[in-house]
Scaffold this motif. Structure first.
Motif, PDB file in Angstrom:
ATOM      1  N   ILE A  96       0.842  -1.195   0.000  1.00  0.00           N
ATOM      2  CA  ILE A  96       0.000   0.000   0.000  1.00  0.00           C
ATOM      3  C   ILE A  96       0.879   1.247   0.000  1.00  0.00           C
ATOM      4  N   TYR A  97       1.923   1.176   0.799  1.00  0.00           N
ATOM      5  CA  TYR A  97       2.866   2.301   0.883  1.00  0.00           C
ATOM      6  C   TYR A  97       3.503   2.579  -0.474  1.00  0.00           C
TER       7      TYR A  97
ATOM      8  N   LEU B 182      -6.242   4.880  -6.211  1.00  0.00           N
ATOM      9  CA  LEU B 182      -4.930   4.637  -6.819  1.00  0.00           C
ATOM     10  C   LEU B 182      -4.095   3.657  -6.005  1.00  0.00           C
ATOM     11  N   SER B 183      -4.530   3.369  -4.771  1.00  0.00           N
ATOM     12  CA  SER B 183      -3.755   2.426  -3.958  1.00  0.00           C
ATOM     13  C   SER B 183      -4.288   1.009  -4.096  1.00  0.00           C
ATOM     14  N   ILE B 184      -5.374   0.833  -4.862  1.00  0.00           N
ATOM     15  CA  ILE B 184      -6.011  -0.486  -4.914  1.00  0.00           C
ATOM     16  C   ILE B 184      -5.087  -1.606  -5.403  1.00  0.00           C
ATOM     17  N   PRO B 185      -4.233  -1.383  -6.408  1.00  0.00           N
ATOM     18  CA  PRO B 185      -3.313  -2.482  -6.778  1.00  0.00           C
ATOM     19  C   PRO B 185      -2.455  -2.928  -5.589  1.00  0.00           C
TER      20      PRO B 185
ATOM     21  N   ILE C  92      -3.635  -7.831   0.407  1.00  0.00           N
ATOM     22  CA  ILE C  92      -4.626  -8.819   0.843  1.00  0.00           C
ATOM     23  C   ILE C  92      -4.123 -10.237   0.570  1.00  0.00           C
ATOM     24  N   THR C  93      -3.574 -10.453  -0.645  1.00  0.00           N
ATOM     25  CA  THR C  93      -3.113 -11.812  -0.940  1.00  0.00           C
ATOM     26  C   THR C  93      -1.937 -12.215  -0.056  1.00  0.00           C
ATOM     27  N   MET C  94      -1.114 -11.240   0.318  1.00  0.00           N
ATOM     28  CA  MET C  94       0.048 -11.584   1.138  1.00  0.00           C
ATOM     29  C   MET C  94      -0.327 -11.835   2.594  1.00  0.00           C
TER      30      MET C  94
ATOM     31  N   MET D  79      -7.650 -10.833  -7.505  1.00  0.00           N
ATOM     32  CA  MET D  79      -6.577 -10.522  -8.441  1.00  0.00           C
ATOM     33  C   MET D  79      -7.075 -10.201  -9.843  1.00  0.00           C
ATOM     34  N   LYS D  80      -8.396 -10.152 -10.026  1.00  0.00           N
ATOM     35  CA  LYS D  80      -8.972 -10.109 -11.365  1.00  0.00           C
ATOM     36  C   LYS D  80      -8.246  -9.181 -12.326  1.00  0.00           C
ATOM     37  N   SER D  81      -7.946  -7.973 -11.871  1.00  0.00           N
ATOM     38  CA  SER D  81      -7.393  -6.998 -12.811  1.00  0.00           C
ATOM     39  C   SER D  81      -5.874  -6.910 -12.739  1.00  0.00           C
ATOM     40  N   GLU D  82      -5.253  -7.882 -12.101  1.00  0.00           N
ATOM     41  CA  GLU D  82      -3.799  -7.848 -11.935  1.00  0.00           C
ATOM     42  C   GLU D  82      -3.045  -7.677 -13.253  1.00  0.00           C
ATOM     43  N   ASN D  83      -3.542  -8.372 -14.304  1.00  0.00           N
ATOM     44  CA  ASN D  83      -2.836  -8.329 -15.574  1.00  0.00           C
ATOM     45  C   ASN D  83      -2.687  -6.920 -16.118  1.00  0.00           C
TER      46      ASN D  83
END
Lengths: 356, 260, 280
Positions: C161-162, C194-197, C203-205, C264-268
Motif C-alpha cells: 500500500i505504501y 490509486l492504492s487499490i493495486p 490482501i493476498t500476502m 486478483m482479477k485486474s492484476e494483468n
C-alpha cells in the motif's frame, strides 16, 4: 480604468534562506491575459502557487475581489490551476476527470453532462470522453487539464508553464488555441512561462521577473521595444548591449562615435547601457554607417541572415535580409528611434531594480 | 489548531505502532540480560548468556546452518532470479503471463502447502537434509528477487547496451558494463529480501529438513516444551543488533543515497 | 523489442526448469497423494474430509481469523501510510527499515515474547495491575492468536500500500485540491482508488498465511484452538496420515485459488503497464 480582480500586497517568500519573492506588489485586472515571465528560479512559479493557495507567503496578503484570501486553502478558492505535468487523475477517464470538480459541488447529472460536453468542444476533444489519460498524447492531456479547470467557471485560471512539455509545433498550435479559449470563456488568465516568444504572442500584459522582483511590466510591444534595464533587454529577444556615454540629450557616444538617438533626461557624460535589437541594425557600405567592422560570421536562418560584425572589441549581432561576404569590412547603420538608452546600475543590487 | 491536533495524532499513532512492533523485541533483549532462567522474573543483570552462547555447540551449529542456508539460497536465487527477470522482460505476452503465473505460485500458496508438497516430492529421490532445505529456500526466494529486479529492468535505459554492442562490445561485456550497473539497486534489495526470508522461515524448513538437521527456528521450536535456553535470547539480540547497525549504515550513511 | 535484447528470453531457461522441478511437480505430487489412499487406489475421501465436523470447524475458525486479520491490517495500514506521507518520512527507506527489522528477531522467539507479554501473569498484566487496572484474560484465546497474526503479517499489508501511495504524483493530489476537494475527499476519490493495486497484493500476502499459520495458533492459542494449518501439520507429524493431510492441503489450496482469483482479477492490467519499455 479596468476593474481589478486580484491584488497582491507586499508579498515575500523565502525558501531555505533564499529570498524567492521580495516585497512584491501586483494588481491583476478582470479579463486580462497576464503573463509572469522570467528565467527559472525567478519566483514566477512560487508567485502562481501563492495565488493558487499551495504556498503560504511569509509576508503580505492576497486579495480576490477585495476579500483577503491569504489563509484560504486551495480547495476554497474560486480559481483553478492548469499544471505543467497535466496531473490528470489516472484512474478516471476524460469525462470523469472533467466532471471531478462539478461532482464535488453536487451539480445535477444533466448539468454535469452538458458542461463536460461543452468543455470538450471548447478544447477540441469531442469523442474522447471515455479514454483513460495514459492513452492520450501530451497535447491532448493538456487540453483535458484545461477543460477540467474551466468547467468549474473559475474567476481566474492559473496556468503553470502548461505548454512546457510539448514540442515546438504543438506549442504554437496550443498557443492559438489558448487565446481562442480565453476569448470564448472571458475570464482572467494568469500564465507562467520562461518562453519569451510565448509571452509576446499571447499576453495582454507581461510581468518580467528576476530574483523575486518585478523588472518591468507592460504590454508585449513596450516590453520588447523599450526594455527598461539590461536584464529585460537581454532576456526578451537577442540584444546588443554596449556601454556608451550620454553626451547630451539625443546624442550618445558609442565606441567613440557620436550617434543620434531620441532619449533625453540623462546627465551630461553619464555612462549608460545602449540597447540595440539585431533586426534594427542595417548593413551599409564601409564608412556609410556610424561604425565600421569586419563581418566574421554569416549564417543563413531561412527568413534572414544572422551576421556577426566585429568592431573594436565588440561583436555586433545583426539580422539582415541581405547576405554579406564573410571577411569583408562593412558599416552599420541605425535609426535614432531604434536606440534604447538605459541608466547603468550602480550596484549589483540595482541590477534587479523594480519596474515603474 | 486542527492542523496541530492532527499532527499530534499522527505522531501518537506512529508511536503506538512502533510500540506494537518492537515490544516483543524489547522483551527478548531484556531477557538476554536477565540472570534468572525463568522467563518473566527479573533477577539482575548478567552477560553470562552471551559468554556461554559461544561454547554451546548445538546453538552454534544451528546458527552456522542458518547463515550458510540463507547466504547460499539468496546467492543462488540472485543469479537465477536476475537471469529469469531479464528473460521475462524480453518475452512476448503469453510467455510473460505464464512465467509470472509460475512465479506467483510460491508467493500465493500457503507455506505449509509448499513445504509439504516439496517434502512429498523430495522423498522420492533424495534424503531430507541440508540440500533439500536449500532447494526449498531457493524455490521460495527466487520470486522475491524477480519482483525486486523486474521493475528496474523495465525502467532501465536499454539503448546504452545497444550502443555498446554497436561499438563492438560482446553481449557478455555489454551486459556486465551496461546492464548490470543499472540494476544494482534492485539486486541489492532482492538479495536482502531473500536473505531475510530465508533466515526467518520456519514452516517450509520444518517440513523439508528431515531429522538431525536444524536451523535456529526449528531448534527453538523443538525446545519449547523443555524451555528455551537464555543463550538463544542472547544470540537473537546479537543478530538483531548486527542487522540494525548494518541497515543503519547502508540506509542513512550520508553521501550514499540510492536513487531509489 | 529490439534485436539485441530478443535473445534475452533464453536466460530464463534455468529458472523455468527450476519452476517445473520444484514448483509444478511437487504440486502434482501432493495432488496425487490427495486423490489416493495408502494402497494407491483413487479416492475422494481425503478431499471430502474437509467437511468432517472437526476439520470444518478448524477451517471456519481459520477463515474468521484470516478475514479479521486482513481487515484489521487494512485498517491499521492506511493511517500508518498516510502518517508516513504526512510526516515526510516517505523519502528514503525508513518505512521498509522499520517494518522489516523485527523480522530479524527469530520468528519463534517473537511469538514466545508475545506469549510472555499476553499470558495471564505476563508482562502486560503485571503492568496493568501496577497501574491499578483490571488485568486482561486474553492468553490462549482467539484474541491472542489475532494479535499474533496481525503482528506477523502487518508489514505485508503496509509495504505494498505504501509503495502504491508513494507512487502517486503529488501534482495529481494538488489538482484534486485545486478543484475543491478537502482532505477526506482526496483520500476517497484519489488516494484510495490509486492504492487499490497495492491493497490487492497486500490482501493476498496477508490472507493466506494468516489462515494457515499453525505455529502462531500453537503458541498463542494454547493448543486448544486449531487452525486448518494445525490439523494438516498433525496429520503429517503425529497421525502420519499423509494422504489425508494432502487432501486437506489441496482443499485449502483450491479455496485459496478461488478467493484469490476474485481479488486478483485486474492484476494483468497492472502488470501490463509496467512493461512499456518493450513496446518498440
Amino acid at each position: 480604468m479596468p476593474e481589478s480582480i486580484l491584488e497582491l500586497k507586499n508579498i515575500s517568500k523565502t525558501f531555505d534562506g533564499k529570498k524567492v519573492i521580495d516585497h512584491l506588489d501586483l494588481t491583476i485586472y478582470k479579463n486580462e491575459f497576464i503573463t509572469l515571465l522570467g528565467p527559472s528560479g525567478c519566483g514566477k512559479s512560487t508567485l502562481l502557487r501563492i495565488i493558487g493557495g499551495f504556498v503560504q507567503p511569509d509576508e503580505g496578503r492576497v486579495f480576490c475581489n477585495g476579500v483577503d484570501i491569504t489563509d484560504l486553502p486551495p480547495e476554497k478558492r474560486n480559481l483553478h490551476t492548469v499544471f505543467q505535468k497535466y496531473s490528470l487523475f489516472p484512474h478516471y477517464d476524460v469525462a470523469e476527470n472533467i466532471a471531478f470538480g462539478l461532482k464535488l459541488k453536487k451539480k445535477s447529472k444533466e448539468y454535469i453532462r452538458d458542461k463536460v460536453k461543452y468543455a470538450l468542444r471548447l478544447v477540441n476533444m469531442e469523442g474522447f470522453e471515455h479514454r483513460k489519460p495514459n492513452l492520450l498524447s501530451g497535447g491532448q492531456q493538456q487540453r483535458v487539464a484545461i477543460a477540467r479547470a474551466i468547467v468549474n467557471e473559475p474567476e481566474i485560471l492559473l496556468l503553470d508553464e502548461p505548454l512546457g512539455a510539448l514540442d515546438l509545433k504543438l506549442r504554437q498550435e496550443m498557443q492559438r488555441e489558448l487565446m481562442k479559449i480565453k476569448r470564448e470563456v472571458g475570464i482572467t488568465f494568469v500564465y507562467v512561462t520562461h518562453d519569451q516568444g510565448e509571452a509576446l504572442t499571447m499576453s495582454d500584459r507581461i510581468i518580467v521577473m528576476n530574483q523575486g522582483l518585478i523588472q518591468q511590466m507592460g504590454d508585449p510591444k513596450s516590453i520588447y521595444d523599450e526594455p527598461q534595464n539590461a536584464f529585460v533587454a537581454d532576456f526578451i529577444g537577442e540584444s546588443n548591449i554596449i556601454t556608451g556615454i550620454m553626451r547630451k540629450d539625443c546624442l550618445v557616444e558609442i565606441q567613440g562615435q557620436d550617434v543620434m538617438c531620441v532619449d533625453t533626461g540623462f546627465q551630461k557624460d553619464e555612462p549608460v547601457d545602449v540597447v540595440i535589437r539585431p533586426e534594427d541594425l542595417s548593413i551599409v557600405p564601409e564608412g556609410a554607417g556610424f561604425i565600421d567592422g569586419l563581418a566574421t560570421d554569416v549564417i543563413y536562418q531561412g527568413a534572414y541572415y544572422d551576421i556577426r560584425v566585429l568592431a573594436d572589441d565588440y561583436e555586433w549581432a545583426i539580422q539582415s535580409v541581405n547576405p554579406v561576404m564573410c571577411g569583408t569590412r562593412v558599416g552599420l547603420a541605425i535609426l535614432p528611434e531604434n536606440i534604447q538608452i538605459m541608466h547603468k546600475p550602480r550596484s549589483a543590487d540595482e541590477e534587479v531594480i523594480r519596474g515603474k | 489548531m486542527a492542523r496541530k491536533l492532527t499532527g499530534f495524532l499522527s505522531r501518537f499513532y506512529l508511536l503506538l505502532i512502533m510500540i506494537f512492533l518492537y515490544a516483543p523485541i524489547l522483551v527478548m533483549v531484556v531477557l538476554s540480560f536477565n540472570s534468572s532462567r525463568s522467563r518473566v522474573v527479573w533477577e539482575g543483570f548478567t552477560l553470562n548468556w552471551y559468554v556461554r552462547l559461544f561454547s554451546n555447540h548445538q546453538i552454534m551449529d544451528a546458527l552456522i546452518n542458518t547463515l550458510v542456508l540463507a547466504l547460499a539460497s539468496a546467492g543462488i536465487s540472485l543469479v537465477m532470479g536476475l537471469l529469469a527477470a531479464l528473460g521475462i522482460s524480453a518475452m512476448r505476452r503469453r510467455g510473460y503471463t505464464i512465467t509470472m503465473g509460475l512465479t506467483n505460485i510460491p508467493l500465493l500458496n500457503a507455506d505449509i502447502v509448499t513445504g509439504i508438497a516439496l517434502m512429498l516430492w523430495f522423498i522420492h529421490f533424495m534424503p531430507l537434509s541440508f540440500h533439500s532445505v536449500l532447494i526449498a529456500h531457493v524455490t521460495f526466494n527466487i520470486p522475491y528477487v524477480i519482483l525486486a529486479v523486474l521493475p528496474k529492468i523495465q525502467q532501465m535505459n536499454i539503448s546504452i547496451y545497444e550502443a555498446s554492442r554497436d561499438l563492438g562490445a560482446s553481449a557478455v561485456y555489454g551486459f556486465f558494463t551496461m546492464i548490470l550497473p543499472q540494476l544494482t539497486g534492485g539486486l541489492v534489495s532482492g538479495f536482502f529480501m531473500a536473505f531475510t526470508m530465508s533466515m526467518d522461515d520456519f514452516v517450509i524448513t520444518y517440513f523439508t529438513k528431515g531429522p538431525g538437521f536444524n536451523t535456529l527456528s526449528t531448534m527453538i521450536y523443538g525446545e519449547i516444551r523443555k524451555g528455551i535456553k537464555p543463550e538463544m535470547y542472547a544470540l537473537s539480540t546479537l543478530i538483531f543488533v548486527t542487522v540494525f547497525a548494518l541497515l543503519l549504515v547502508v540506509n542513512f550513511l550520508p553521501g550514499r543515497q540510492e536513487e531509489e | 523489442m529490439s534485436n539485441t535484447t530478443r535473445g534475452f528470453k533464453w536466460l530464463s531457461g534455468p529458472y523455468l526448469l527450476w519452476c517445473v522441478g520444484f514448483t509444478v511437480i511437487p504440486l502434482l505430487v501432493i495432488v496425487q497423494y490427495a486423490f489416493t489412499d495408502t494402497t494407491g487406489a483413487f479416492t475422494l475421501s481425503n478431499i471430502l474430509a474437509i467437511l468432517d465436523p472437526i476439520h470444518s470447524k478448524a477451517f471456519l475458525f481459520s477463515l474468521e481469523i484470516a478475514l479479521g486479520c486482513t481487515v484489521l491490517c487494512i485498517l491499521l495500514a492506511y493511517p500508518l501510510v498516510l502518517v508516513f506521507r504526512r510526516l515526510h518520512l516517505s523519502r528514503g527507506k525508513f518505512m521498509l527499515f522499520v517494518l522489516i527489522l523485527p523480522m530479524w528477531m527469530n520468528f519463534i522467539l517473537r511469538l514466545l515474547a508475545w506469549q510472555m507479554l499476553l499470558s495471564n501473569n505476563g508482562i502486560i498484566n503485571n503492568l496493568l495491575i501496577r497501574l491499578g487496572l483490571q488485568p486482561l484474560a486474553v492468553a490462549n484465546t482467539w484474541i491472542s492468536i489475532m494479535i499474533g497474526v496481525i503482528y506477523e503479517y502487518l508489514p505485508y499489508m503496509v509495504l505494498p500500500i505504501y509503495n502504491a501511495i508513494t507512487d502517486i504524483d503529488e501534482g495529481v493530489i494538488q489538482a484534486a485540491q485545486d478543484l475543491g476537494a478537502d482532505s477526506g475527499t482526496i483520500f476517497r476519490k484519489v488516494i484510495f482508488p490509486l492504492s487499490i493495486p497495492g491493497l490487492k497484493s497486500g490482501i493476498t500476502m496477508v490472507f493466506v498465511p494468516s489462515m494457515t499459520s499453525f505455529v502462531i495458533a500453537d503458541l498463542l492459542g494454547g493448543g486448544r484452538l486449531q487452525l486448518i494449518g494445525n490439523i494438516i501439520e498433525q496429520e503429517f507429524n503425529r497421525s502420519m496420515d499423509w494422504h489425508l493431510g494432502s487432501g486437506l492441503s489441496v482443499a485449502l489450496m483450491v479455496f485459496v485459488l478461488i478467493s484469490m482469483a476474485f481479488t486478483m482479477k485486474s492484476e494483468n492490467v497492472v502488470e501490463e503497464e509496467g512493461r512499456q519499455w518493450r513496446v518498440n
